[in-house]
Design a protein around this motif. Structure first.
Motif, PDB file in Angstrom:
ATOM      1  N   UNK A  84      -4.529  14.663   0.083  1.00 39.45           N
ATOM      2  CA  UNK A  84      -4.411  16.054  -0.677  1.00 39.45           C
ATOM      3  C   UNK A  84      -2.715  16.177  -0.904  1.00 39.45           C
ATOM      4  N   UNK A  85      -2.180  16.222   0.253  1.00 37.14           N
ATOM      5  CA  UNK A  85      -0.631  16.330   0.036  1.00 37.14           C
ATOM      6  C   UNK A  85       0.177  15.494  -0.483  1.00 37.14           C
ATOM      7  N   UNK A  93       2.372  16.129  -3.841  1.00 36.69           N
ATOM      8  CA  UNK A  93       3.764  15.604  -3.984  1.00 36.69           C
ATOM      9  C   UNK A  93       3.999  14.927  -4.980  1.00 36.69           C
ATOM     10  N   UNK A  94       3.043  13.762  -5.352  1.00 32.75           N
ATOM     11  CA  UNK A  94       3.313  12.817  -6.511  1.00 32.75           C
ATOM     12  C   UNK A  94       3.306  13.508  -7.843  1.00 32.75           C
ATOM     13  N   UNK A  95       2.299  14.468  -7.977  1.00 33.89           N
ATOM     14  CA  UNK A  95       2.322  15.320  -9.198  1.00 33.89           C
ATOM     15  C   UNK A  95       3.265  16.171  -9.290  1.00 33.89           C
ATOM     16  N   UNK A 149       0.867  -1.532  -0.110  1.00 38.19           N
ATOM     17  CA  UNK A 149      -0.024   0.091  -0.078  1.00 38.19           C
ATOM     18  C   UNK A 149       0.829   1.380  -0.105  1.00 38.19           C
ATOM     19  N   UNK A 150       2.202   1.113  -0.521  1.00 35.03           N
ATOM     20  CA  UNK A 150       2.858   2.297  -0.663  1.00 35.03           C
ATOM     21  C   UNK A 150       2.284   3.556  -1.585  1.00 35.03           C
ATOM     22  N   UNK A 151       2.197   4.516  -0.874  1.00 34.45           N
ATOM     23  CA  UNK A 151       1.387   5.687  -1.612  1.00 34.45           C
ATOM     24  C   UNK A 151       0.048   5.911  -1.306  1.00 34.45           C
ATOM     25  N   UNK A 152      -0.384   4.956  -0.435  1.00 33.45           N
ATOM     26  CA  UNK A 152      -1.623   5.287  -0.075  1.00 33.45           C
ATOM     27  C   UNK A 152      -1.967   5.733   1.466  1.00 33.45           C
ATOM     28  N   UNK A 153      -3.141   6.411   1.821  1.00 27.80           N
ATOM     29  CA  UNK A 153      -3.280   7.051   2.949  1.00 27.80           C
ATOM     30  C   UNK A 153      -4.405   6.182   3.495  1.00 27.80           C
ATOM     31  N   UNK A 211      -7.613  15.123   8.709  1.00 27.01           N
ATOM     32  CA  UNK A 211      -6.465  14.818   8.825  1.00 27.01           C
ATOM     33  C   UNK A 211      -6.124  13.986   7.650  1.00 27.01           C
ATOM     34  N   UNK A 212      -7.256  13.215   7.476  1.00 28.79           N
ATOM     35  CA  UNK A 212      -7.356  12.282   6.080  1.00 28.79           C
ATOM     36  C   UNK A 212      -7.219  12.777   5.026  1.00 28.79           C
ATOM     37  N   UNK A 213      -8.151  13.803   4.723  1.00 32.30           N
ATOM     38  CA  UNK A 213      -8.206  14.260   3.711  1.00 32.30           C
ATOM     39  C   UNK A 213      -7.211  15.280   3.217  1.00 32.30           C
ATOM     40  N   UNK A 214      -6.657  16.074   3.997  1.00 30.93           N
ATOM     41  CA  UNK A 214      -5.525  16.863   3.976  1.00 30.93           C
ATOM     42  C   UNK A 214      -4.290  16.145   3.660  1.00 30.93           C
TER      43      UNK A 214
END
Length: 161
Positions: free
Chosen positions: A150-151, A155-157, A82-86, A144-147
């Motif tokens: 989004x962050x 960062x990925x983009x 799950x790398x890259x998943x929040x 916190x989850x949403x922020x």
């Protein structure tokens, strides 16, 4: 738009109530939410990879145990990266038991072991989410989850430009 999965299991309906309240706290202009109640062994964990973030809910069974369906989910969860998943975790329990809502903590560890970025704040509700404190905790997790999601997407983009 963020692709968000709210995945939960609920025996008494309390964890489902929390899931519904979390969904209402997410900004619908920024999040496309899919809400799913998983049951014994019917969740394909590769399905999780389709989402930017996951809000995972479980109740705590007996004196601190994972419910049967969550335990089965963990066995298959261990097969996916799950790398890259929040991930945010929430659940219901009963303070009459010594190990109140310990399934929430166990699931945070499981998701961390699968390389997810796990939100530090988790929601632990005594039975039904009916106090102001409960609602504030749910809002805090949603925010916190949403922020964080989004962050991470930003960062990925930025790295892909």
């Amino acid at each position: 738009m963020l692709q968000v999965l709210i995945l939960y299991t609920s025996s008494t309906g309390h964890t489902e109530e929390i899931a519904d309240l979390l969904e209402k706290q997410l900004d619908s202009r920024m999040c496309k939410v899919t809400s799913e109640n998983f049951e014994m062994g019917d969740m394909e964990t590769r399905h999780l990879l389709q989402f930017d973030g996951i809000l995972f809910g479980t109740y705590t069974y007996d004196d601190g145990d994972l419910p049967f369906e969550t335990d089965i989910f963990c066995d298959t969860l261990r097969t996916v990266d799950l790398t890259g998943k929040v991930v945010g975790v929430f659940g219901s329990g009963d303070t009459a038991y010594e190990q109140f809502c310990s399934a929430v903590d166990l699931m945070k560890m499981e998701f961390t072991q699968q390389n997810a970025q796990v939100i530090q704040h988790s929601v632990k509700i005594d039975l039904s989410p009916d106090t102001q404190e409960d609602l504030q905790s749910i809002k805090k997790l949603a925010d916190e989850f949403q922020q964080t999601t989004l962050n991470l997407i930003s960062l990925k983009e930025t790295r892909n430009v």
